[in-house]
Design a protein around this motif. Structure first.
Motif, short mmCIF file in Angstrom:
data_model
loop_
_atom_site.label_atom_id
_atom_site.label_comp_id
_atom_site.label_asym_id
_atom_site.label_seq_id
_atom_site.Cartn_x
_atom_site.Cartn_y
_atom_site.Cartn_z
N GLY A 111 39.52 7.83 7.69
CA GLY A 111 38.91 6.46 7.48
C GLY A 111 39.76 5.45 8.03
O GLY A 111 39.65 4.06 7.68
N HIS A 112 39.99 5.50 8.94
CA HIS A 112 40.47 4.02 9.97
C HIS A 112 38.74 3.74 10.21
O HIS A 112 38.43 4.83 10.75
CB HIS A 112 41.45 4.33 11.49
N GLU A 113 38.81 1.77 11.36
CA GLU A 113 37.46 1.75 11.35
C GLU A 113 36.80 2.16 12.20
O GLU A 113 37.85 2.65 12.54
CB GLU A 113 37.57 0.15 10.95
N ALA A 114 35.62 2.43 11.96
CA ALA A 114 35.06 3.38 13.48
C ALA A 114 35.15 2.03 14.72
O ALA A 114 34.88 1.01 14.26
CB ALA A 114 33.75 3.76 13.25
N GLY A 115 35.41 2.88 15.70
CA GLY A 115 35.45 1.88 17.02
C GLY A 115 36.81 1.10 17.45
O GLY A 115 36.89 0.77 17.94
N SER A 116 38.12 1.17 15.96
CA SER A 116 39.09 -0.24 16.13
C SER A 116 40.03 0.58 16.94
O SER A 116 40.68 -0.42 17.28
CB SER A 116 38.97 -0.83 14.70
N LEU A 117 40.27 1.70 17.52
CA LEU A 117 41.57 2.66 17.88
C LEU A 117 41.48 2.16 18.79
O LEU A 117 39.91 2.04 19.43
CB LEU A 117 41.18 4.01 17.68
N ASP A 118 42.22 1.17 19.33
CA ASP A 118 42.46 1.71 20.75
C ASP A 118 42.77 3.35 21.51
O ASP A 118 43.72 3.45 21.54
CB ASP A 118 44.10 0.38 21.57
N GLN A 119 41.73 3.42 22.95
CA GLN A 119 41.88 5.13 22.89
C GLN A 119 43.26 5.25 23.97
O GLN A 119 43.68 6.34 24.04
CB GLN A 119 40.60 5.53 23.14
N ARG A 120 43.02 3.83 24.53
CA ARG A 120 44.04 3.87 26.21
C ARG A 120 45.53 4.51 25.90
O ARG A 120 45.96 5.29 26.39
CB ARG A 120 45.03 2.47 26.49
N PRO A 121 46.40 4.29 24.77
CA PRO A 121 47.90 4.56 24.44
C PRO A 121 47.69 5.60 23.85
O PRO A 121 48.75 6.69 24.69
CB PRO A 121 48.37 3.91 23.29
N PHE A 122 46.85 6.68 23.78
CA PHE A 122 47.01 8.00 23.71
C PHE A 122 46.13 9.17 25.08
O PHE A 122 46.85 9.98 24.70
CB PHE A 122 45.64 8.52 22.66
N ILE A 123 45.50 8.20 25.57
CA ILE A 123 44.83 9.10 27.20
C ILE A 123 46.45 8.72 28.17
O ILE A 123 46.48 10.04 28.55
CB ILE A 123 43.46 8.32 28.08
N ILE A 124 46.53 7.60 28.14
CA ILE A 124 48.02 7.69 28.92
C ILE A 124 49.24 8.14 28.41
O ILE A 124 50.17 9.30 29.50
CB ILE A 124 49.15 6.33 28.74
N LEU A 125 49.65 8.40 27.07
CA LEU A 125 50.29 9.09 26.45
C LEU A 125 50.63 11.12 26.96
O LEU A 125 51.14 12.02 27.52
CB LEU A 125 50.34 9.64 25.60
N ALA A 126 48.73 11.45 26.81
CA ALA A 126 49.04 12.40 27.16
C ALA A 126 48.62 12.96 28.64
O ALA A 126 49.88 14.25 28.36
CB ALA A 126 47.15 12.70 27.43
N ILE A 127 48.27 11.82 29.30
CA ILE A 127 48.83 12.39 30.83
C ILE A 127 50.00 12.20 31.07
O ILE A 127 50.92 12.91 32.20
CB ILE A 127 48.20 10.86 31.83
N MET A 128 51.10 11.53 30.15
CA MET A 128 52.38 11.23 31.06
C MET A 128 53.40 12.44 30.61
O MET A 128 54.50 12.51 31.23
CB MET A 128 53.53 9.72 29.98
N PHE A 129 52.93 12.67 29.05
CA PHE A 129 53.66 13.60 28.48
C PHE A 129 53.95 14.97 29.53
O PHE A 129 53.97 15.83 29.78
CB PHE A 129 53.40 14.57 26.88
N LEU A 130 52.51 15.06 30.22
CA LEU A 130 52.08 16.89 30.61
C LEU A 130 52.95 16.64 32.14
O LEU A 130 53.47 17.54 32.97
CB LEU A 130 50.73 17.46 30.98
N ALA A 131 52.57 14.85 32.16
CA ALA A 131 53.25 15.19 33.93
C ALA A 131 55.12 15.24 34.18
O ALA A 131 54.93 15.52 34.45
CB ALA A 131 53.13 13.78 34.05
#
Lengths: 125, 465, 58
Positions: free
Chosen positions: B127-147
């Motif tokens: 139900g979040h408005e399509a396209g309004s989510l900022d994907q960057r923090p999630f991309i960075i989080l995935a990399i930082m967590f795994l690192a």
């Protein structure tokens, strides 16, 4: 054979080497992008008033399209008619073959030269 | 700190078993079943994709056999890099090391991009408005967590990989079982969906073209060798983990193809972002949809995780030999990981994950892999020539030599042609990069490398030298 | 603001924390141990090394 003693590289030299390597690597990815030469996209072939029949879709296909959310033929027409262009020039193919074979030839030649040195030093002459 | 430590050594920790090797190999690759392989359907239709899947399966069986033989004998971090150093020569080793680092770092970036896309999809569905989510923090989080996980130690990293890979693999099996018609009526419609012109839309040329993304079904399985210095009994675990991994993938790839091609018209499947998730959606079961959604997420994380592990081992091994600045050859005294290599590769992965389009990143990764597979037949032929079977003990001897080497070389040639059909410019740009880098290494960087000392295996002098 | 906006902030914060941990530990490690010790790992020495480390651990 005299043992080769490698010079110790200073901090600044190490940093410069890493930067040089990075510039080359990022360049290899981004230069084709900037020059607009990268990638191959499909070319859609527009059709007038598409119907499922004119797009060559049988009833089973139509049913699956509808489940995927494409309710009429027009909405799926672009996806269905798009095709890759696989034509290529023989010259380009030859250039590619020469580049690849040449690359491995350089690699093997230089490696062999360096390898002989390694073996000579390791096992003595 | 303690005076005694200045005379001591610190090295990587030998803590892994065969299951971790399986998880490292399959974990990196399984994401290919969840996204990416289906572009081969777009390249040549469903039958072409199946043929590419099996041709690529043969290619990777050869890779796994050759790799198992060499690596069960050359057991050191760096994998193919160390193999090349001992068997072909320093310049080849430098190139192979770079193939490894780029193939894995680019794959890691692609995984992080997919992870961000998936979070976005879930947000939109909830139900979040399509396209309004900022994907960057999630991309960075995935990399930082795994690192961070990789930084803290290899055992926890690969145990985590084992769990999430097993779940993602189970999801594929469950999807197959529940759509196969064994328990209920099957929703699969292969005959109708693949009839008429939909069977081979590009003819046989399409089969060749499909090989480009056919590699994606298995790309990365050869990374198992990177763990050679951390596995308890490399001579046994590496061949076992690698060969079991290829079999797992051949099964998963075929099942994935079977379910997806029975549910989606090839024109759709050929450009889908998350095909297995779509297949679960079409099956009409909410449970399957959620399960495959989780599977997709786990597969991307497992893959990125394994990539960080492998890329950092290769970078570390090159630093240790001074092929790269020696600063990278450091091991963390407590966590026993190549921590500086791990740290250094984080911003590189972020640059590509946040700044480059995914198909370019994938192609960069595939090309580096392909160059590496082309090196392998040269490697095994020279290995057998310089050290014939009776001259040193091998942990595993692969059968039918030199047939697998020639088959592999032939299939690589085919794949080069397939890449040429779509991405010829990148191919040339990439090889130009490797030529420039090779000259830089030969005429500049190699002066910092000690000659005899880099040959560390307790082998006799090679034949012919 | 809905749940996803908060999750975005949470993701930024968590990324920052993981990064912070790595950097602090990195600086601490580099300043505690000598460079020669940190880069003492050698290819092919591992079998002997694992034995040795068992005695010294703790």
């Amino acid at each position: 054979m005299a043992k080769y003693v490698a010079p110790v590289q200073g901090k600044v030299g190490q940093i410069i080497d890493v930067i040089v390597l990075l510039i080359m690597a990022i360049g290899a990815l981004y230069i084709p992008l900037w020059m607009g030469l990268a990638g191959s996209s499909k070319d859609p072939q527009p059709v007038e008033n598409p119907t499922w029949e004119s797009l060559g879709q049988n009833p089973a296909m139509v049913e699956q399209w509808e489940k995927l959310g494409y309710s009429d033929a027009a909405s799926a027409a672009e996806l269905i008619t798009a095709r890759f262009d696989y034509s290529f020039s023989i010259t380009a193919l030859i250039v590619m073959i020469v580049v690849i074979v040449g690359y491995y030839a350089i690699l093997l030649r230089f490696s062999e030269k360096e390898y002989r040195e390694v073996i000579a030093e390791k096992f003595g002459e | 700190m303690a005076q005694a430590q200045t005379t001591e050594h610190v090295g990587l920790a030998r803590v892994l078993g065969p299951a971790h090797i399986w998880a490292l190999g399959v974990g990196i690759v399984l994401v290919g079943e969840y996204m990416g392989w289906n572009f081969s359907v777009g390249k040549g239709g469903a039958y072409a994709a199946l043929m590419a899947c099996w041709f690529a399966g043969i290619l990777y069986t050869c890779v796994a056999m050759i790799d198992s033989e060499v690596t069960s004998t050359v057991a050191a971090a760096g994998g193919q890099y160390t193999q090349a150093k001992h068997i072909v020569g320093p310049l080849m080793a430098f190139n192979v090391g770079l193939y490894l680092v780029f193939a894995y770092t680019m794959l890691e970036a692609a995984n992080a991009i997919t992870f961000g896309f998936l979070i976005d999809t879930v947000a939109t569905m909830s139900g979040h408005e399509a396209g309004s989510l900022d994907q960057r923090p999630f991309i960075i989080l995935a990399i930082m967590f795994l690192a961070w996980l990789n930084y803290r130690g290899v055992l926890a990293t690969l145990t985590f990989n084992l769990v999430i890979t097993a779940i993602a693999f189970t999801a594929v099996i469950v999807l197959f079982l529940s759509t196969s018609g064994i328990f209920t009526d099957s929703p699969l419609r292969h005959t109708e969906l693949m009839s008429g012109p939909a069977a081979m839309p590009y003819g046989w040329l399409g089969v060749l073209a499909a090989m480009h993304f056919g590699l994606w079904y298995y790309l990365g399985i050869e990374g198992t060798t990177q763990a050679a210095e951390e596995v308890r009994s490399p001579a046994r675990s590496l061949p076992f983990g690698t060969l079991a991994g290829v079999m797992t993938l051949a099964i998963a790839a075929t099942l994935t193809w079977y379910v997806c091609s029975g549910l989606m018209p090839w024109e759709y499947l050929g450009q889908a972002g998350v095909p297995l998730f779509d297949a679960a959606r079409l099956s009409g079961s909410t449970f399957l949809m959620v399960f495959l959604g989780i599977g997709t997420m786990f597969a991307t994380l497992a893959s990125a995780n394994g990539c960080i592990n492998d890329a950092s081992r290769a970078w570390f091994a090159m630093g240790r030999d001074r092929y790269l600045p020696g600063w990278f050859g450091a091991v963390h005294p407590r966590y026993r990981t190549p921590y500086r290599a791990i740290i250094f590769l984080v911003p590189i992965a972020l640059i590509f994950a946040l700044g480059a389009p995914i198909d370019q990143v994938i192609t960069f990764s595939i090309l580096s892999g392909l160059l590496e597979y082309t090196f392998m037949p040269l490697n095994i032929i020279l290995f057998r020539r310089k050290w014939p079977l009776e001259s040193i003990n091998r942990g595993y001897e692969h059968p039918f030599h030199p047939l697998p080497a020639y088959v592999l070389l032939g299939l690589c040639g085919m794949t080069f042609f397939a890449v040429f059909l779509g991405y010829g410019t990148q191919l040339v740009a990439m090889i130009a990069f490797y030529i420039v880098v090779s000259l830089w290494f030969h005429f500049w960087r190699y002066r910092f490398v000690n000659r005899g000392a880099q040959f560390t295996m307790p082998w006799p002098k090679p034949r012919g030298y | 603001m809905d749940l996803w906006n908060y999750l975005e902030y949470a993701a930024w914060a968590a990324s920052f924390l993981f990064g912070l941990f790595i950097v602090i530990d990195w600086i601490r490690t580099d300043s505690t141990y000598s460079e020669d010790f940190l880069t003492s790992s050698r290819e092919g020495e591992l079998e002997a090394l694992t034995e040795e480390q068992h005695h010294h651990r703790g």
